[in-house]
Design an enzyme around this catalytic site. Structure first.
Site, PDB file in Angstrom:
ATOM      1  N   HIS A 145     -42.739 -55.452 -41.536  1.00 55.20           N
ATOM      2  CA  HIS A 145     -43.534 -55.846 -42.697  1.00 55.20           C
ATOM      3  C   HIS A 145     -44.882 -56.389 -42.258  1.00 55.20           C
ATOM      4  CE1 HIS A 145     -42.075 -59.710 -41.306  1.00 55.20           C
ATOM      5  NE2 HIS A 145     -42.931 -60.320 -42.122  1.00 55.20           N
ATOM      6  N   HIS A 198     -48.570 -58.804 -44.054  1.00 56.53           N
ATOM      7  CA  HIS A 198     -49.008 -59.637 -45.194  1.00 56.53           C
ATOM      8  C   HIS A 198     -50.432 -60.117 -44.998  1.00 56.53           C
ATOM      9  CE1 HIS A 198     -47.464 -62.431 -42.190  1.00 56.53           C
ATOM     10  NE2 HIS A 198     -46.263 -61.908 -42.352  1.00 56.53           N
ATOM     11  N   GLU A 205     -49.519 -65.807 -39.773  1.00 53.93           N
ATOM     12  CA  GLU A 205     -48.161 -66.363 -39.650  1.00 53.93           C
ATOM     13  C   GLU A 205     -47.947 -67.012 -38.296  1.00 53.93           C
ATOM     14  OE1 GLU A 205     -44.934 -63.594 -40.540  1.00 53.93           O
ATOM     15  OE2 GLU A 205     -43.842 -64.283 -38.767  1.00 53.93           O
ATOM     16  N   HIS A 232     -45.014 -56.221 -38.146  1.00 54.90           N
ATOM     17  CA  HIS A 232     -44.117 -56.784 -37.129  1.00 54.90           C
ATOM     18  C   HIS A 232     -42.695 -56.851 -37.665  1.00 54.90           C
ATOM     19  CE1 HIS A 232     -45.844 -60.033 -39.585  1.00 54.90           C
ATOM     20  NE2 HIS A 232     -44.672 -60.649 -39.465  1.00 54.90           N
ATOM     21  N   HIS A 276     -52.963 -92.481 -37.821  1.00 54.61           N
ATOM     22  CA  HIS A 276     -54.029 -91.554 -37.434  1.00 54.61           C
ATOM     23  C   HIS A 276     -54.411 -90.717 -38.636  1.00 54.61           C
ATOM     24  CE1 HIS A 276     -50.410 -89.056 -37.215  1.00 54.61           C
ATOM     25  NE2 HIS A 276     -51.189 -88.000 -37.395  1.00 54.61           N
ATOM     26  N   HIS A 332     -56.372 -86.616 -39.518  1.00 58.86           N
ATOM     27  CA  HIS A 332     -56.966 -85.382 -38.995  1.00 58.86           C
ATOM     28  C   HIS A 332     -58.253 -85.132 -39.766  1.00 58.86           C
ATOM     29  CE1 HIS A 332     -53.250 -84.774 -36.811  1.00 58.86           C
ATOM     30  NE2 HIS A 332     -52.605 -85.068 -37.929  1.00 58.86           N
ATOM     31  N   GLU A 360     -52.433 -81.486 -43.041  1.00 52.89           N
ATOM     32  CA  GLU A 360     -51.311 -81.386 -42.101  1.00 52.89           C
ATOM     33  C   GLU A 360     -50.059 -80.936 -42.842  1.00 52.89           C
ATOM     34  OE1 GLU A 360     -50.268 -84.779 -39.388  1.00 52.89           O
ATOM     35  OE2 GLU A 360     -48.373 -84.680 -40.493  1.00 52.89           O
ATOM     36  N   HIS A 413     -52.152 -91.695 -41.928  1.00 53.48           N
ATOM     37  CA  HIS A 413     -50.695 -91.701 -42.047  1.00 53.48           C
ATOM     38  C   HIS A 413     -50.070 -92.044 -40.701  1.00 53.48           C
ATOM     39  CE1 HIS A 413     -51.964 -87.623 -40.955  1.00 53.48           C
ATOM     40  NE2 HIS A 413     -50.801 -87.446 -40.366  1.00 53.48           N
ATOM     41  N   GLU A 443     -45.900 -81.014 -36.651  1.00 58.53           N
ATOM     42  CA  GLU A 443     -47.103 -81.117 -37.481  1.00 58.53           C
ATOM     43  C   GLU A 443     -48.024 -79.948 -37.182  1.00 58.53           C
ATOM     44  OE1 GLU A 443     -49.777 -84.527 -36.259  1.00 58.53           O
ATOM     45  OE2 GLU A 443     -47.900 -85.371 -35.554  1.00 58.53           O
TER      46      GLU A 443
END
Ligand SMILES: *[C@@H]1O[C@H](CO)[C@@H](O)[C@H](O)[C@H]1NC(C)=O
Ligand SMILES: *[C@@H]1O[C@H](CO)[C@@H](O)[C@H](O)[C@H]1NC(C)=O
Ligand SMILES: *[C@@H]1O[C@H](CO)[C@@H](O)[C@H](O)[C@H]1NC(C)=O
Ligand SMILES: *[C@@H]1O[C@H](CO)[C@@H](O)[C@H](O)[C@H]1NC(C)=O
Length: 491
Positions: free
Chosen positions: A188, A190, A194, A233, A369, A371, A376, A415, A429
């Site tokens: 398949h 998309h 991924e 794939h 911390h 980002h 995340e 967070h 994460e």
């Protein structure tokens, strides 16, 4: 004139009779729910809607025996639950028979109705710490609440988290999938990119890109793969099958909406297939009549070389590899746990996927911390943790997570992840970024002129002197509430 009016009067009378007969119920309506204040006693039969006499003030109806308070002999507080809400210490309802929404001086008992399992899983939602404030969008989605797509022949299943069940999660989505031994996730492709992590068992995966370059590899628990958008794939569970977690860089990704080999063949006239592949029509007699998605297959050859098909494009080796054997990477050890980082610096093809696999010991904590550029997407692989999210300017909320839960924290929202259980928390994460980065609050305080910090936060020299100029990732902690509370002690 006269005849006409008599006729219309008769019609009206007939209409009223029909209306009346419709309005009268032929038999009493079923009536089963009984409120704690008793039934509608104004009538022998129980109408679907109660009598108008129930409207408004009926002082004698108040039942002194019914109470919305739970008496103190019917519940106990969890250890630490009585401590000041400002301290916000973690507690668990594991051994608490009748958990109550109380923290320190805040809250009141809950007589129900409710389902205690939710309270046991979410103590910081039932009795939030005093630091929680304002509105914060739901940041947790348990995969256990996702509808599961279960496939015939016990071949496997899949379930997903996306923006439709977690509206905050706009930039990434996750799919939890199981393949039985030798079962395939069908060939398949998309629109989203991924990224995948094996949670259990092992798979063989293969792909071919636009340049006819091919790739095949076997992966085991803890290994990672990446397939760019549009690249076809497939995956096959090896002898013990596999469960894995897929992360996509589109919040509205739907794994039921991918392009499938079986469907593509169904959607082309057989005449066209025959012409394109230069083969007789009868060669297409046995094509699947429906999509396959996840289905049982024949055992893959033990020697992967037998499935290593290469053409003029060659094999995608080295920096072009579609897999990274993260299970073999040595963890970076810290006093509170360990961390493995995987981003385009060590896994170049996954251009915008940066991730950390974090192990947090009981009592320890992934430090506060944020980002800077990416949301995340998180997944809890084991243990019990809590996370407080600070959303600018004045909101904050604390969420509890356990194995199988997805978390989502927007970019720049601070967070932490605190292990509040007795076993290791293992947490994934994932960021959309070319490098795994964060701003560590401890490091930031240390590397800011002391005067500025003291003028702003009124923190003592001793605290600032003790800080490390290095990122900690995971800080040590203890699980002993009495010792954590110090001199203040629980009340
Ligand atoms: C994989 O599954 C086995 C059997 O259920 C289990 O014992 C093991 O803990 C699982 N591994 C992980 C990482 O969950
Ligand atoms: C597949 O074959 C190519 C050579 O054509 C080789 O470079 C590559 O390492 C092989 N891969 C595997 C997994 O055997
Ligand atoms: C990487 O992800 C970030 C955050 O979603 C996005 O803003 C950026 O455009 C992406 N970069 C690439 C090269 O896809
Ligand atoms: C918890 O900490 C207190 C105070 O530091 C100590 O007295 C107590 O023995 C500890 N309890 C356990 C079970 O370690």
């Amino acid at each position: 004139m006269e005849i006409r009016s008599k006729f219309s009067i008769r019609l009206i009378v007939l209409a009223i009779t029909i209306n009346l007969s419709l309005a009268l119920p032929s038999s009493p309506q079923p009536y089963s729910w009984t409120g704690s204040f008793g039934d509608d006693e104004s009538s022998e039969i129980s109408p679907l809607r109660g009598h108008p006499s129930l409207l408004g003030v009926i002082t004698k109806e108040v039942n002194p025996e019914s109470s919305a308070s739970v008496s103190s002999d019917k519940y106990e507080l969890a250890p630490g639950q009585g401590a000041s809400a400002e301290l916000g210490i973690p507690f668990t309802f594991e051994d608490t028979t009748n958990p109550q929404p109380i923290r320190g001086d805040l809250g009141s008992t809950d007589p129900g109705p409710r389902t205690y399992s939710y309270d046991r899983l979410n103590p910081d939602t039932l009795a939030p710490p005093g630091s929680d404030s304002g509105d914060v969008e739901q940041a947790k989605w348990p995969m256990g609440l996702s509808h599961n797509r279960i496939l015939p022949g016990h071949a496997g299943w899949s379930r997903q988290e996306n923006v439709h069940n977690l509206p905050l999660a706009t930039a990434m989505a996750g799919v939890d999938m199981k393949l039985a031994p030798w079962a395939y996730r069908e060939l398949h492709w998309h629109k989203a990119n991924e990224w995948g992590l094996i949670l259990n068992g092992s798979v063989r995966l293969q792909t071919m890109n636009e340049d006819g370059q091919t790739f095949v590899d076997d992966l085991t628990e803890g290994d990672v793969w990446y397939f760019p958008s549009g690249i076809p794939h497939s995956l096959q569970g090896l002898d013990k099958g596999s469960e894995f977690m897929l992360v996509f860089d589109q919040g509205d990704f739907d794994d039921g909406g991918t392009s499938l080999a079986s469907e593509m063949f169904l959607r082309n006239p057989k005449e066209v297939l025959s012409k394109n592949l230069q083969a007789p029509l009868t060669d297409f007699d046995d094509l699947p009549k429906d999509q396959l998605y996840i289905f049982n297959g024949t055992p893959a050859p033990k020697d992967i070389k037998e499935q290593n098909v290469t053409g003029p494009g060659g094999f995608a080796a080295g920096a072009e590899s579609y897999t990274y054997h993260l299970s073999k990477q040595k963890s970076y050890e810290t006093p509170g746990g360990s961390i493995k980082i995987i981003d385009p610096i060590n896994f170049p093809i996954a251009r915008n996927f940066s991730a950390a696999l974090v192990t947090i010991k009981p009592g320890a904590m992934r430090e506060i911390h944020w980002h800077g550029t990416s949301d995340e997407w998180g997944f809890f692989i084991s243990g019990n943790a809590r996370v407080s999210v600070y959303i600018a300017p004045t909101s904050g909320a604390t969420f509890d997570f356990s194995a199988g839960d997805v978390s989502y924290v927007p970019a720049t929202a601070s967070h932490y992840i605190e292990n509040i259980g007795n076993e290791d928390v293992v947490f994934l994460e994932v960021l959309q970024a070319p490098r795994f980065t964060d701003i560590s609050v401890g490091q930031w305080l240390k590397l800011t002129p002391k005067q500025i910090i003291k003028d702003t936060l009124h923190l003592p020299d001793s605290l600032l002197d003790n800080l490390s100029p290095n990122k900690q990732y995971i800080v040590q902690g203890n699980t002993n509430l009495t010792s954590a509370l110090g001199s203040r002690g629980p009340t």
